[in-house]
Design an enzyme around this catalytic site. Structure first.
Site, PDB file in Angstrom:
ATOM      1  CB  CYS A   1     -20.101 -16.225 -23.973  1.00 18.46           C
ATOM      2  SG  CYS A   1     -19.807 -14.437 -23.992  1.00 18.46           S
TER       3      CYS A   1
ATOM      4  CB  CYS B   1     -26.025 -11.238 -21.044  1.00 12.43           C
ATOM      5  SG  CYS B   1     -24.496 -11.222 -20.087  1.00 12.43           S
TER       6      CYS B   1
ATOM      7  CG  ASP C   1     -24.697  -8.800 -24.040  1.00 10.89           C
ATOM      8  OD1 ASP C   1     -24.550  -9.632 -23.123  1.00 10.89           O
ATOM      9  OD2 ASP C   1     -23.772  -8.527 -24.825  1.00 10.89           O
ATOM     10  CB  SER C   2     -22.328  -7.090 -20.513  1.00  8.87           C
ATOM     11  OG  SER C   2     -21.777  -7.950 -21.477  1.00  8.87           O
TER      12      SER C   2
ATOM     13  CD  GLU D   1     -18.077  -5.640 -25.911  1.00  6.28           C
ATOM     14  OE1 GLU D   1     -18.086  -4.398 -25.933  1.00  6.28           O
ATOM     15  OE2 GLU D   1     -19.111  -6.329 -26.024  1.00  6.28           O
TER      16      GLU D   1
ATOM     17  CG  HIS E   1     -19.488 -10.866 -26.411  1.00  6.19           C
ATOM     18  ND1 HIS E   1     -20.454 -10.737 -25.445  1.00  6.19           N
ATOM     19  CD2 HIS E   1     -18.981  -9.623 -26.605  1.00  6.19           C
ATOM     20  CE1 HIS E   1     -20.507  -9.462 -25.068  1.00  6.19           C
ATOM     21  NE2 HIS E   1     -19.622  -8.775 -25.754  1.00  6.19           N
TER      22      HIS E   1
HETATM   23  N1  DGL Z   1     -22.183 -11.720 -23.632  1.00 12.24           N
HETATM   24  C1  DGL Z   1     -22.161 -12.070 -22.271  1.00 12.24           C
HETATM   25  C2  DGL Z   1     -22.481 -13.523 -22.046  1.00 12.24           C
HETATM   26  O1  DGL Z   1     -23.221 -14.099 -22.812  1.00 12.24           O
HETATM   27  C3  DGL Z   1     -21.026 -11.683 -21.402  1.00 12.24           C
HETATM   28  C4  DGL Z   1     -19.948 -10.840 -21.830  1.00 12.24           C
HETATM   29  C5  DGL Z   1     -19.279 -10.175 -20.675  1.00 12.24           C
HETATM   30  O2  DGL Z   1     -18.355 -10.727 -20.077  1.00 12.24           O
HETATM   31  O3  DGL Z   1     -19.737  -9.080 -20.399  1.00 12.24           O
HETATM   32  O4  DGL Z   1     -22.008 -14.102 -21.082  1.00 12.24           O
END
Ligand code: DGL
Length: 280
Positions: A198, A79, A16-17, A164, A200
């Site tokens: 997402c 991600c 993931d990022s 984050e 997150h």
């Molecule tokens: N967690 C990532 C997703 O599912 C992206 C978060 C980011 O913008 O880096 O899209």
């Protein structure tokens, strides 16, 4: 010169990022604790959600190659942004040259597959990063399986930074959460199911639930991705054999180890040890 890739079995790579993929890792690890995992977060370059196709593809390919060099035969892009913007190119253009036996899988398809049996009204909302919404990946994938479903998307560019920076319970989070939920529901009043597109966003779920009218089902992806991976490995015993099973987890970050360690404990409810890597 390209590094020689090992042909022996290795851990399952999860990328993931940043921290968001830990919500997916968590569910996968709970459902299949016997496997080994290497989690890689590109925290130094997060967020990906506001970056261009080219950059997300370049960064994701670097991460996948790093996990391959560490012996992973199977990598999950935990991600949505990377799944939306890089997965197909990697599968079609890069894997045949890198090693045609290795696999890279994403999180959008496993989520979309389950949607059809959840929505009654056939009106779905998707909350995701700008990158995922702009790519149209959710409507495209949903319509391949369920052409009758109406999909509305809402980009929430502030939500990943809130997570984050561990601000997901703060009063500041309320403003942005309320704003995007209201925007989405204004686009289509018949929405009965909302996908958190997402990885997150599950951390924001308590606040999301505060602002949602009753009767709307919210879908987090972790369990669907874990179930889908389990089924994939059952259907592909040749890949399953290439995944080592000693119940060991490694966590890698491109940012500082101590920062990752502290934040990851919020996502995982456990203390972990972390290694710093360069993937460029
Ligand atoms: N967690 C990532 C997703 O599912 C992206 C978060 C980011 O913008 O880096 O899209």
């Amino acid at each position: 010169m390209e590094k020689e890739l090992s042909k022996t079995a290795g851990a399952i790579g999860i990328f993931d990022s940043g921290y968001g993929g830990l919500t997916i890792f968590n569910k996968i690890q709970q459902s299949m604790p016997e496997y080994d995992y290497i989690y890689l977060g590109d925290n130094a370059r997060t967020p990906y959600g506001t970056r261009s196709f080219e950059i997300v593809y370049e960064f994701t390919l670097q991460a996948v190659n790093r996990l391959f060099e560490m012996g992973c035969q199977l990598v999950i892009l935990a991600c949505n942004t990377a799944s939306a913007k890089a997965l197909r190119s990697i599968q079609i253009n890069d894997l045949p040259n890198i090693d045609p036996r290795r696999r890279v899988l994403g999180v959008i398809r496993p989520t979309v597959e389950r949607i059809g049996s959840i929505t009654q009204s056939r009106h779905i909302g998707v909350l995701a990063t700008s990158g995922t919404i702009d790519s149209d990946s959710y409507p495209l994938e949903i319509h391949k399986l369920y052409p009758d479903i109406t999909v509305s998307g809402e980009a929430c560019p502030m939500w990943v930074p809130l997570v984050e920076n561990k601000e997901f319970n703060s009063p500041g989070a309320d403003y942005f959460i309320k704003q995007h939920i209201n925007n989405l529901l204004k686009k289509d009043k018949m929405i009965d199911t909302i996908v958190l597109g997402c990885t997150h966003y599950p951390l924001l779920l308590p606040k999301i639930n505060e602002y949602l009218p009753k009767g709307i089902t919210v879908i987090s992806q972790g369990e669907y991705v874990a179930q889908s991976l389990k089924e994939y490995l059952m259907r592909h015993p040749e890949m399953d054999e290439l995944c080592t099973k000693n119940g060991k987890n490694r966590f890698l970050t491109t940012e500082s180890e101590s920062k990752f360690c502290e934040s990851a404990s919020t996502f995982l409810n456990q203390i972990i040890s972390v290694e710093r890597v360069d993937i460029e």
